[in-house]
Design a protein around this motif. Structure first.
Motif, short mmCIF file in Angstrom:
data_model
loop_
_atom_site.label_atom_id
_atom_site.label_comp_id
_atom_site.label_asym_id
_atom_site.label_seq_id
_atom_site.Cartn_x
_atom_site.Cartn_y
_atom_site.Cartn_z
N ASP A 1 0.82 -1.22 0.00
CA ASP A 1 0.00 0.00 0.00
C ASP A 1 0.86 1.27 0.00
OD1 ASP A 1 1.00 -0.08 2.55
OD2 ASP A 1 -0.94 -0.06 3.57
N GLY A 2 2.18 1.11 -0.17
CA GLY A 2 3.05 2.26 -0.35
C GLY A 2 3.69 2.82 0.90
N ARG A 3 3.45 2.22 2.07
CA ARG A 3 4.03 2.73 3.31
C ARG A 3 5.47 2.28 3.48
NH1 ARG A 3 2.54 0.42 7.30
NH2 ARG A 3 1.33 -1.31 6.38
N LEU A 4 6.29 3.17 4.09
CA LEU A 4 7.67 2.80 4.40
C LEU A 4 7.67 1.78 5.52
CD1 LEU A 4 10.74 3.30 4.02
CD2 LEU A 4 10.55 5.04 5.84
N ALA A 5 8.31 0.63 5.29
CA ALA A 5 8.39 -0.42 6.29
C ALA A 5 9.74 -0.45 7.00
CB ALA A 5 8.13 -1.78 5.65
N TRP A 6 10.77 -0.03 6.29
CA TRP A 6 12.13 -0.09 6.85
C TRP A 6 13.09 0.64 5.94
CZ3 TRP A 6 16.30 -2.52 4.38
CH2 TRP A 6 17.50 -2.61 5.11
N ASN A 7 14.15 1.20 6.51
CA ASN A 7 15.24 1.72 5.70
C ASN A 7 16.56 1.40 6.38
OD1 ASN A 7 14.38 4.12 7.57
ND2 ASN A 7 16.46 4.62 6.93
N GLY A 8 17.59 1.18 5.58
CA GLY A 8 18.89 0.82 6.10
C GLY A 8 19.99 1.43 5.27
N GLU A 9 21.20 1.43 5.81
CA GLU A 9 22.33 2.02 5.11
C GLU A 9 23.61 1.36 5.57
OE1 GLU A 9 23.80 5.96 6.91
OE2 GLU A 9 21.62 6.03 7.18
N ALA A 10 24.65 1.48 4.75
CA ALA A 10 25.98 1.00 5.10
C ALA A 10 26.98 1.74 4.23
CB ALA A 10 26.09 -0.50 4.90
N SER A 11 28.20 1.85 4.73
CA SER A 11 29.24 2.53 3.95
C SER A 11 30.60 2.09 4.47
CB SER A 11 29.10 4.06 4.07
OG SER A 11 29.25 4.48 5.41
N GLY A 12 31.63 2.47 3.70
CA GLY A 12 32.99 2.22 4.15
C GLY A 12 33.55 0.89 3.71
N GLU A 13 34.56 0.43 4.43
CA GLU A 13 35.32 -0.74 4.03
C GLU A 13 34.48 -2.02 4.04
OE1 GLU A 13 38.75 -1.06 6.46
OE2 GLU A 13 39.67 0.81 5.74
N THR A 14 33.43 -2.05 4.84
CA THR A 14 32.61 -3.27 4.90
C THR A 14 32.02 -3.63 3.55
OG1 THR A 14 30.76 -4.32 6.05
CG2 THR A 14 30.54 -1.99 5.56
N LEU A 15 31.79 -2.63 2.69
CA LEU A 15 31.21 -2.90 1.38
C LEU A 15 32.18 -3.63 0.45
CD1 LEU A 15 29.19 -0.77 2.51
CD2 LEU A 15 28.97 0.09 0.17
N ALA A 16 33.47 -3.55 0.75
CA ALA A 16 34.47 -4.19 -0.10
C ALA A 16 34.62 -5.67 0.18
CB ALA A 16 35.82 -3.50 0.08
N SER A 17 33.95 -6.17 1.20
CA SER A 17 34.04 -7.59 1.54
C SER A 17 33.14 -8.41 0.62
CB SER A 17 33.64 -7.81 3.00
OG SER A 17 33.48 -9.19 3.27
N SER A 18 33.63 -9.56 0.18
CA SER A 18 32.82 -10.44 -0.67
C SER A 18 31.65 -11.04 0.09
CB SER A 18 33.69 -11.55 -1.24
OG SER A 18 34.27 -12.31 -0.18
N SER A 19 31.69 -10.98 1.42
CA SER A 19 30.61 -11.54 2.23
C SER A 19 29.64 -10.47 2.73
CB SER A 19 31.20 -12.29 3.43
OG SER A 19 31.97 -11.42 4.25
N PHE A 20 29.69 -9.26 2.12
CA PHE A 20 28.83 -8.18 2.61
C PHE A 20 27.37 -8.42 2.24
CE2 PHE A 20 26.57 -4.21 1.52
CZ PHE A 20 26.41 -3.72 2.80
N TYR A 21 26.52 -8.38 3.24
CA TYR A 21 25.08 -8.36 3.09
C TYR A 21 24.53 -7.32 4.05
CZ TYR A 21 25.32 -12.89 0.68
OH TYR A 21 25.61 -13.91 -0.19
N LEU A 22 23.40 -6.75 3.72
CA LEU A 22 22.73 -5.83 4.62
C LEU A 22 21.52 -6.55 5.19
CD1 LEU A 22 22.76 -2.92 5.71
CD2 LEU A 22 21.26 -2.28 3.81
#
Length: 358
Positions: free
Chosen positions: A70-91
């Motif tokens: 129905d268009g409502r925001l349920a969740w938001n998340g973010e990440a940045s930095g060196e963690t994104l360079a890992s092959s095992s990165f998931y949010l």
């Protein structure tokens, strides 16, 4: 009395089985504890001209929003930095089972080129991105190297949880890169000098506003101007002494053959290029001393002239996958564009249409 030695290896499997029968989500009982459930997000940037995942190497930040049907925001998340360079990165998300639409904008953190309308939207339609510009002589100008801006969208994702089995499901974003690096090189081939002040280069296009789905919104015309201009001399290995020493003119051998070519290289960045706007984005090369445009061409039309070298894909897919363009123009002795000599686009020789006005 019989004392059982629990160190007896033959008894360990039986004890483990007994433990499983009394605790955990696999035990045979009507009173089950819920098993772990997790919905996580994975990012890929393989929508590029190399068809290879470059997420770990290019993307520096991610922002994600999940919306209910129905268009409502349920969740938001973010990440940045060196963690994104890992092959095992998931949010990881805390979302419970249900149906969701996901929107992601990546590369916004520490980005001096773009602004997001809001990081806490009530609907996905509020997730608009605007290119930053400065006003110069009544023009909206972008003259910086734009950091990478990436977009992704996943719709109607069904997340179901089985309470009797561990559940880990993954939402996969295949990102699209909107920003482009465009290098324009001018080469004087006839022995004439070339100076930084002789020419200026710009690209005009109305692509400064992006909707939540990465489509272009109505925008003022943006004047993209170089963030760097470089002078150089290209020499052949058997040049006479002194070749390549920064001379402002071409060097020639004793037989009159040109052996060094003076060049000007203009580095520009733009936003997303759209195939439907083939006549809107205009590349202009201006001769400064007499205030005359020597090149004025529809940029997108010209970039698509070499699309056939990159596989059987649509015009829009090529423009979205390719993020790095180099264009070489040849300048004659009168400092005009020698269009009949052709141009090079990403190292491919092209003879441009001869009937297009400047």
């Amino acid at each position: 009395m019989h004392i059982v030695n629990i160190k007896n290896k033959s008894l360990i499997p039986a004890l483990l089985f007994a433990g499983l029968m009394t605790t955990g989500c696999t035990m045979v009982t009507d009173d089950l504890d819920p098993c772990p459930a997790l919905l996580r997000i994975k990012f890929e940037y393989d929508y590029n001209i190399k068809w290879a995942d470059a997420f770990r190497h290019e993307v520096k930040s991610v922002n994600v929003w999940a919306f209910t049907p129905d268009g409502r925001l349920a969740w938001n998340g973010e990440a940045s930095g060196e963690t994104l360079a890992s092959s095992s990165f998931y949010l990881d998300t805390p979302l419970t089972e249900g149906e969701y639409d996901f929107v992601t904008w990546c590369g916004l953190k520490d980005n001096n080129g773009f602004d997001l309308a809001t990081y806490t939207p009530t609907t996905k339609e509020e997730l608009e991105v605007t290119l930053r510009t400065v006003e110069k002589d009544g023009r909206n100008v972008s003259d910086i190297r734009l950091p990478g801006l990436y977009h992704g969208y996943v719709s109607d994702f069904e997340y179901e949880v089985d309470p009797n089995n561990p559940t880990v499901k993954t939402v996969v974003f295949s990102l699209m890169k909107d920003t482009k690096d465009i290098r324009v090189m001018l080469q004087h081939l006839d022995g004439s000098p070339i100076e930084n002040r002789d020419f200026s280069v710009s690209i005009t296009y109305d692509d400064g506003e992006y909707a939540w789905d990465n489509s272009l919104l109505p925008s003022p015309v943006i004047s993209y101007e170089p963030w760097e201009v470089r002078y150089g001399v290209i020499t052949t290995p058997d040049d006479e002494p002194g070749a390549g020493n920064g001379s402002r003119s071409l060097l020639t051998r004793d037989d009159g053959t040109i052996s060094s070519v003076a060049t000007l290289l203009f580095d520009l960045s733009t936003g997303r290029l759209m195939a439907d706007d083939e006549n809107k984005a205009i590349l202009t090369i201006h001769r400064n001393w007499d205030n005359r445009d020597i090149v004025r061409i529809p940029l997108i039309n010209y970039l698509l002239l070499v699309k056939g070298h990159y596989g059987d894909i649509s015009d829009q897919e090529y423009l979205d996958r390719q993020d790095d363009y180099s264009i070489v123009f040849f300048i004659d002795k009168n400092s005009n564009w020698a269009s009949a000599a052709g141009i090079f686009i990403n190292s491919w020789a092209v003879v441009p249409p001869q009937d297009l006005p400047l």
